[in-house]
Design an enzyme around this catalytic site. Structure first.
Site, PDB file in Angstrom:
ATOM      1  N   ASN A  79      -9.098 -28.810  33.744  1.00  7.42           N
ATOM      2  CA  ASN A  79      -8.233 -27.638  33.560  1.00  7.42           C
ATOM      3  C   ASN A  79      -8.339 -27.059  32.158  1.00  7.42           C
ATOM      4  O   ASN A  79      -8.117 -25.857  31.951  1.00  7.42           O
ATOM      5  CB  ASN A  79      -6.766 -27.991  33.805  1.00  7.42           C
ATOM      6  CG  ASN A  79      -6.470 -28.521  35.184  1.00  7.42           C
ATOM      7  OD1 ASN A  79      -5.552 -29.316  35.361  1.00  7.42           O
ATOM      8  ND2 ASN A  79      -7.230 -28.116  36.183  1.00  7.42           N
ATOM      9  N   GLN A  81     -10.504 -26.185  30.082  1.00  7.26           N
ATOM     10  CA  GLN A  81     -11.472 -25.152  29.716  1.00  7.26           C
ATOM     11  C   GLN A  81     -10.873 -23.743  29.808  1.00  7.26           C
ATOM     12  O   GLN A  81     -11.359 -22.813  29.189  1.00  7.26           O
ATOM     13  CB  GLN A  81     -12.702 -25.306  30.629  1.00  7.26           C
ATOM     14  CG  GLN A  81     -13.628 -24.127  30.723  1.00  7.26           C
ATOM     15  CD  GLN A  81     -13.448 -23.376  32.045  1.00  7.26           C
ATOM     16  OE1 GLN A  81     -12.472 -23.570  32.767  1.00  7.26           O
ATOM     17  NE2 GLN A  81     -14.390 -22.505  32.339  1.00  7.26           N
ATOM     18  N   ARG A  82      -9.789 -23.582  30.554  1.00 12.41           N
ATOM     19  CA  ARG A  82      -9.214 -22.250  30.749  1.00 12.41           C
ATOM     20  C   ARG A  82      -7.686 -22.248  30.734  1.00 12.41           C
ATOM     21  O   ARG A  82      -7.073 -21.190  30.559  1.00 12.41           O
ATOM     22  CB  ARG A  82      -9.700 -21.646  32.074  1.00 12.41           C
ATOM     23  CG  ARG A  82      -9.213 -22.415  33.284  1.00 12.41           C
ATOM     24  CD  ARG A  82     -10.024 -22.173  34.542  1.00 12.41           C
ATOM     25  NE  ARG A  82      -9.566 -23.019  35.643  1.00 12.41           N
ATOM     26  CZ  ARG A  82      -9.885 -24.302  35.777  1.00 12.41           C
ATOM     27  NH1 ARG A  82     -10.629 -24.889  34.879  1.00 12.41           N
ATOM     28  NH2 ARG A  82      -9.444 -24.993  36.801  1.00 12.41           N
ATOM     29  N   LYS A  95       2.298 -30.254  35.575  1.00 13.66           N
ATOM     30  CA  LYS A  95       2.043 -28.970  34.923  1.00 13.66           C
ATOM     31  C   LYS A  95       3.326 -28.196  34.679  1.00 13.66           C
ATOM     32  O   LYS A  95       3.519 -27.623  33.598  1.00 13.66           O
ATOM     33  CB  LYS A  95       1.086 -28.125  35.774  1.00 13.66           C
ATOM     34  CG  LYS A  95      -0.351 -28.574  35.725  1.00 13.66           C
ATOM     35  CD  LYS A  95      -1.244 -27.593  36.483  1.00 13.66           C
ATOM     36  CE  LYS A  95      -2.703 -28.000  36.397  1.00 13.66           C
ATOM     37  NZ  LYS A  95      -3.581 -27.067  37.120  1.00 13.66           N
ATOM     38  N   ASP A 139      -4.496 -19.857  43.337  1.00 14.48           N
ATOM     39  CA  ASP A 139      -5.899 -19.685  43.710  1.00 14.48           C
ATOM     40  C   ASP A 139      -6.153 -20.079  45.161  1.00 14.48           C
ATOM     41  O   ASP A 139      -7.273 -20.372  45.549  1.00 14.48           O
ATOM     42  CB  ASP A 139      -6.812 -20.503  42.786  1.00 14.48           C
ATOM     43  CG  ASP A 139      -6.515 -21.999  42.842  1.00 14.48           C
ATOM     44  OD1 ASP A 139      -5.591 -22.406  43.568  1.00 14.48           O
ATOM     45  OD2 ASP A 139      -7.222 -22.766  42.151  1.00 14.48           O
ATOM     46  N   CYS A 197     -12.497 -21.285  42.478  1.00 15.64           N
ATOM     47  CA  CYS A 197     -12.965 -21.490  41.103  1.00 15.64           C
ATOM     48  C   CYS A 197     -13.459 -22.916  40.910  1.00 15.64           C
ATOM     49  O   CYS A 197     -14.417 -23.157  40.164  1.00 15.64           O
ATOM     50  CB  CYS A 197     -11.838 -21.191  40.120  1.00 15.64           C
ATOM     51  SG  CYS A 197     -11.408 -19.446  39.995  1.00 15.64           S
ATOM     52  N   CYS A 336     -19.237 -32.945  48.420  1.00 19.56           N
ATOM     53  CA  CYS A 336     -19.610 -31.892  47.471  1.00 19.56           C
ATOM     54  C   CYS A 336     -18.710 -32.079  46.255  1.00 19.56           C
ATOM     55  O   CYS A 336     -18.195 -33.171  46.014  1.00 19.56           O
ATOM     56  CB  CYS A 336     -19.488 -30.497  48.076  1.00 19.56           C
ATOM     57  SG  CYS A 336     -17.799 -30.007  48.479  1.00 19.56           S
TER      58      CYS A 336
END
Length: 377
Positions: A79, A81-82, A95, A139, A197, A336
């Site tokens: 998380n 990174q943004r 959070k 999202d 994302c 994945c």
């Protein structure tokens, strides 16, 4: 949260913290009256992630009197990174709770409601009813439709944004008899067809660009100034440094906001839930691999982050052409990064006649979180 949160203090005149808002007070369109409107406003932010970070920081700095933060997730290393409202020391914590602490540190004079719960059909209308404006910083398609429907049914504006890789969208739904989200997108795409994302990636700074624009729309609504993005979809293209606008109108056939509405309550439809009867819990993968082969269907640009030793790597985009490389007598655990591409691959393999197939729930990222050390994502 049975009772509506009380509005913040309505009069700012003579208060020492007015100095905090001195630059607002110099603007004729804001002034003392506008700052008092901000202090009296109640805003619900659903999602404290990439978009929620700038929204929460700027709304609190602007003096929005009461802010609700709904998010049931915990802070993860990926998380950071943004999601600039969090720090490395926050990893593993709720959070909503951590974001509330940081927001209160920005502006101790406002009220914060930390709501570490999932926004779902059982509470959507209750939460929305308690605030003046709802900000969609999620999202997931299912949550976007749920927020929209609850806002229409409760008569509240929905300030929406979404981001993916280098592009973003911003709009306002259900404002001043304007169109809603379903007027623009009547139906969600089939599960697994649109990457999130977490799957496709996002440039970290894009969350700041789009989320700040989203916060700007909230402030305009509270202050009653400017031209809100109602009936207009703003498209942000960060690579080309361009924006463009798409206008849209209310759909006379809309399922929730038209005279022919068929939706009369906020009932979630899990458009994008990733579940399967053969789901394997990440913690059980090591044991399961004793009698099965891991089939890694990540794309090459994802696999660059690390390959799993002993796994068979066939990207999802090549699966159709490479089915002949698989042995239908063997057991495969399909994985994945986060579990979306792999779910599609599981279903395609079954259609092709493979029966010894299992699906890694949550993907390799969830598996990595169960290990003390790992070198892949």
């Amino acid at each position: 949260m049975a009772e509506s949160p009380a509005p913040a203090r309505l009069s700012l005149a003579g208060r020492p913290e007015l100095r905090r808002y001195s630059r607002h007070l110099l603007i004729p369109e804001v002034g003392l009256a506008g700052q008092e409107r901000l202090a009296a406003a109640r805003v619900l932010v659903v999602g404290a992630g990439g978009l929620g970070s700038p929204v929460l920081q700027y709304l609190s700095a602007a003096g929005v009197g009461r802010i609700g933060i709904v998010d049931d997730d915990v802070v993860d290393l990926t998380n950071l990174q943004r999601q600039t409202i969090f720090a490395t020391s926050d990893i593993g914590q709720r959070k909503a709770t951590v974001a509330a602490e940081h927001v209160h540190a920005i502006n101790p004079s406002i009220e914060i409601d930390a709501i570490p719960r999932r926004f779902d059909a059982s509470n959507a209308r209750e939460f929305v009813r308690l605030y003046d404006i709802v900000v969609d910083c999620t999202d997931r398609f299912s949550t976007r439709y749920l927020i929209n429907d609850a806002c229409v049914l409760e008569g509240k504006p929905d300030v929406y944004a979404s981001i993916f890789r280098f592009d973003g969208q911003v709009s306002i739904f259900n404002y001043s008899d304007g169109p809603c989200y379903r007027c623009l997108y009547p139906d969600a795409p089939p599960a697994g067809t649109v990457p999130t994302c977490a799957e496709g990636g996002v440039l970290g700074v894009l969350a700041g660009l789009v989320g700040t624009w989203q916060a700007n729309e909230v402030l305009k609504l509270v202050l009653g100034i400017g031209e809100p993005l109602a009936g207009r979809l703003l498209l942000v293209e960060s690579l080309g440094a361009r924006t463009r606008e798409v206008r849209f109108e209310r759909d006379p056939q809309c399922a929730v906001c038209s005279e022919r509405a068929t939706i009369f309550d906020a009932v979630v439809t899990e458009f994008d839930e990733i579940t399967d009867e053969s789901d394997l819990a990440p913690a059980d993968l090591d044991d399961a691999l004793a009698s099965a082969t891991l089939l890694d269907v990540r794309e090459p640009h994802e696999a660059v982050l690390g390959l799993v030793e002993g796994a068979l790597h066939i990207p999802a985009s090549q699966l159709e052409a490479r089915l002949h490389e698989l042995d239908s007598a063997r057991t495969y655990i399909v994985a994945c990064r986060v579990g979306a591409k792999s779910l599609w691959a599981v279903r395609r393999l079954r259609d092709a006649g493979f029966t010894r197939i299992r699906h890694l729930q949550g993907g390799l990222l969830a598996y990595a979180a169960t290990r003390e050390s790992f070198d892949f994502f």
